[in-house]
Design an enzyme around this catalytic site. Structure first.
Site, PDB file in Angstrom:
ATOM      1  N   HIS A 207      -7.788 -22.806   1.463  1.00  0.00           N
ATOM      2  CA  HIS A 207      -7.013 -22.497   0.256  1.00  0.00           C
ATOM      3  C   HIS A 207      -7.834 -21.911  -0.884  1.00  0.00           C
ATOM      4  O   HIS A 207      -7.290 -21.592  -1.930  1.00  0.00           O
ATOM      5  CB  HIS A 207      -6.284 -23.745  -0.249  1.00  0.00           C
ATOM      6  CG  HIS A 207      -7.185 -24.703  -0.968  1.00  0.00           C
ATOM      7  ND1 HIS A 207      -7.976 -25.595  -0.305  1.00  0.00           N
ATOM      8  CD2 HIS A 207      -7.451 -24.877  -2.288  1.00  0.00           C
ATOM      9  CE1 HIS A 207      -8.673 -26.297  -1.179  1.00  0.00           C
ATOM     10  NE2 HIS A 207      -8.386 -25.875  -2.392  1.00  0.00           N
TER      11      HIS A 207
HETATM   12  C1  UD1 Z   1      -6.388 -26.606  -7.298  1.00  0.00           C
HETATM   13  C2  UD1 Z   1      -7.787 -26.784  -7.845  1.00  0.00           C
HETATM   14  C3  UD1 Z   1      -8.777 -26.831  -6.686  1.00  0.00           C
HETATM   15  C4  UD1 Z   1      -8.366 -27.846  -5.628  1.00  0.00           C
HETATM   16  C5  UD1 Z   1      -6.935 -27.561  -5.189  1.00  0.00           C
HETATM   17  C6  UD1 Z   1      -6.445 -28.560  -4.153  1.00  0.00           C
HETATM   18  C7  UD1 Z   1      -8.198 -25.722 -10.054  1.00  0.00           C
HETATM   19  C8  UD1 Z   1      -8.847 -24.567 -10.722  1.00  0.00           C
HETATM   20  N1  UD1 Z   1      -8.180 -25.669  -8.700  1.00  0.00           N
HETATM   21  O1  UD1 Z   1      -6.327 -25.319  -6.681  1.00  0.00           O
HETATM   22  O2  UD1 Z   1     -10.040 -27.199  -7.190  1.00  0.00           O
HETATM   23  O3  UD1 Z   1      -9.229 -27.763  -4.535  1.00  0.00           O
HETATM   24  O4  UD1 Z   1      -6.101 -27.622  -6.347  1.00  0.00           O
HETATM   25  O5  UD1 Z   1      -5.136 -28.326  -3.804  1.00  0.00           O
HETATM   26  O6  UD1 Z   1      -7.723 -26.604 -10.728  1.00  0.00           O
HETATM   27  N2  UD1 Z   1       1.487 -24.566  -5.868  1.00  0.00           N
HETATM   28  C9  UD1 Z   1       2.702 -25.016  -5.421  1.00  0.00           C
HETATM   29  N3  UD1 Z   1       2.971 -26.343  -5.540  1.00  0.00           N
HETATM   30  C10 UD1 Z   1       2.103 -27.214  -6.080  1.00  0.00           C
HETATM   31  C11 UD1 Z   1       0.864 -26.738  -6.520  1.00  0.00           C
HETATM   32  C12 UD1 Z   1       0.560 -25.414  -6.414  1.00  0.00           C
HETATM   33  O7  UD1 Z   1       3.523 -24.273  -4.937  1.00  0.00           O
HETATM   34  O8  UD1 Z   1       2.418 -28.414  -6.148  1.00  0.00           O
HETATM   35  C13 UD1 Z   1       1.159 -23.141  -5.709  1.00  0.00           C
HETATM   36  C14 UD1 Z   1       1.512 -22.354  -6.946  1.00  0.00           C
HETATM   37  O9  UD1 Z   1       2.056 -21.165  -6.521  1.00  0.00           O
HETATM   38  C15 UD1 Z   1       0.175 -22.095  -7.613  1.00  0.00           C
HETATM   39  C16 UD1 Z   1      -0.788 -22.097  -6.432  1.00  0.00           C
HETATM   40  O10 UD1 Z   1      -0.220 -22.981  -5.470  1.00  0.00           O
HETATM   41  O11 UD1 Z   1       0.157 -20.895  -8.315  1.00  0.00           O
HETATM   42  C17 UD1 Z   1      -2.142 -22.569  -6.795  1.00  0.00           C
HETATM   43  O12 UD1 Z   1      -2.102 -23.833  -7.456  1.00  0.00           O
HETATM   44  P1  UD1 Z   1      -3.203 -24.223  -8.566  1.00  0.00           P
HETATM   45  O13 UD1 Z   1      -3.007 -25.592  -9.028  1.00  0.00           O
HETATM   46  O14 UD1 Z   1      -3.281 -23.151  -9.580  1.00  0.00           O
HETATM   47  O15 UD1 Z   1      -4.559 -24.132  -7.782  1.00  0.00           O
HETATM   48  P2  UD1 Z   1      -4.947 -24.614  -6.353  1.00  0.00           P
HETATM   49  O16 UD1 Z   1      -5.248 -23.402  -5.551  1.00  0.00           O
HETATM   50  O17 UD1 Z   1      -3.988 -25.617  -5.808  1.00  0.00           O
END
Ligand code: UD1
Length: 362
Positions: A207
């Site tokens: 991811h």
């Molecule tokens: C975040 C953390 C990362 C961690 C990861 C574990 C930061 C900068 N990054 O990255 O360190 O390893 O979490 O999962 O804080 N989304 C959903 N549902 C959710 C959460 C996210 O659909 O419940 C999707 C959204 O489209 C979002 C994307 O995933 O834009 C990324 O989520 P985000 O929290 O921005 O970062 P992660 O890649 O999950």
């Protein structure tokens, strides 16, 4: 009555805070411990199920910030957390890990003059293109006390000029949660449901933005995963970020790759402990596989958790087809590390942290 507030936001935070909450129960006559959830992760599989699996109480505050650009997400968390701090005036704020919620809340509480501590402090990948590295550096530059999980954390903080008296080598609260939840994982039926045999499959997670946000890199990795699945089935719980990119590219996988949605914590532990080998780009999984003694191949150029390679079962490889397939071939040939458990990863890190906090701020 004193009050400590712990911040959770994203999936890797929940298992770090759950044991801290339990450890505060031993000080219930003098300390209240509350949890704030920023809502950075909001899907049930990414958030709610972790509270249930780890028997964590509902957060006292839920900010519901959701997704957004880093600036937007960080700013929303800061605004919401400032209100909470002003209203409840905690005696200590605890931030964990390296996600956007960590740095946002540390900035707020330190500026309000609230004693602020960082759990999992001092880890460094020395790769500033990783958002987590910036979050770690910024958080560690301002917090009052540093709780570290491994020797490199201590060494890095000393090198950065942090006074040794503020650094506490306590172990790893994520491994506390692993110990706590393993009996439940042993009873979980996910292997039966997927028709998998103990040590009969490879578990994959991917991811990191550097691996999944660029179409060429993601296509290459999925091709590698397909090749790996020709030797043994691959189970691939897909993070929402990765799922979205795969859909955009219209990529499908053969039946030997079990593409499933992100799973709950206990199910993931069950999948990890029975995997023949794990292929990942995660931070935390490098540690969990070391604690479980399961071979792990990490497709990244750097790791902020070097003890998993030096002591544990982790092997760091370039995220390229040749390097990953070579590492897999080495594993298939029986050449892999058995590793041993890093110091203080004994299931009692949170107790040490809470003993120090309550002594320090009473
Ligand atoms: C975040 C953390 C990362 C961690 C990861 C574990 C930061 C900068 N990054 O990255 O360190 O390893 O979490 O999962 O804080 N989304 C959903 N549902 C959710 C959460 C996210 O659909 O419940 C999707 C959204 O489209 C979002 C994307 O995933 O834009 C990324 O989520 P985000 O929290 O921005 O970062 P992660 O890649 O999950």
């Amino acid at each position: 009555m004193k009050q400590a507030i712990s911040v959770v936001g994203a999936r890797p935070n929940f298992m770090k805070v759950a044991p801290i909450h339990r450890a505060f129960a031993r000080y219930a006559s003098s300390w209240e411990h509350n949890i704030v959830h920023t809502g950075q992760h909001y899907d049930a599989a990414m958030s709610d199920s972790f509270f249930a699996d780890l028997e964590m109480p509902h957060p006292k505050w839920f900010m519901g910030v959701g997704s957004g650009s880093h600036g937007e997400q960080t700013a929303k968390i800061m605004v919401g957390f400032e209100e909470i701090c002003l209203e409840s005036r905690p005696d200590c704020v605890i931030v964990v890990g390296d996600v956007n919620s960590t740095v946002a809340c540390a900035l707020v509480s330190v500026k309000l003059g609230i004693p602020t501590v960082h759990v999992e402090s001092g880890l460094r990948s020395y790769d500033r293109s990783m958002p987590e590295e910036i979050n770690r550096l910024a958080t560690d530059a301002i917090v009052d006390e540093h709780f570290v999980t491994e020797q490199s954390g201590l060494d890095n903080l000393i090198r950065e000029g942090v006074d040794a008296s503020r650094i506490h080598f306590v172990g790893n609260t994520m491994i506390d949660s692993l110990h706590y939840a393993l009996p439940k994982a042993a009873r979980c039926e996910i292997l039966e449901r997927l028709g998998l045999a103990h040590q009969g499959y490879c578990l994959v997670t991917m991811h990191r933005p550097s691996n999944v946000d660029h179409p060429e890199q993601l296509s290459m990795l999925l091709g590698v995963i397909e090749q790996v699945s020709q030797v043994r089935p691959v189970v691939f719980p897909v993070h929402p970020r990765t799922r979205k990119k795969m859909q955009e590219l219209g990529i499908t996988m053969p039946p030997s790759v079990y593409l499933i949605d992100a799973v709950r914590y206990v199910e993931f532990l069950a999948l990890m402990r029975s995997a023949a080998v794990v292929l990942t780009d995660s931070g935390g999984i490098q540690e969990e596989t070391t604690a479980l003694g399961v071979p792990c191949i990490t497709a990244r150029t750097t790791t902020e958790r070097p003890s998993t390679c030096e002591l544990g079962t982790n092997v760091l490889v370039e995220p390229s087809a040749d390097a990953i397939l070579h590492a897999m071939a080495e594993f298939d040939a029986g050449r892999h590390k058995s590793g041993f458990i890093p110091p203080l990863w004994d299931g009692h890190a949170a107790e040490r942290i809470v003993d120090l906090i309550t002594a320090h701020y009473s």
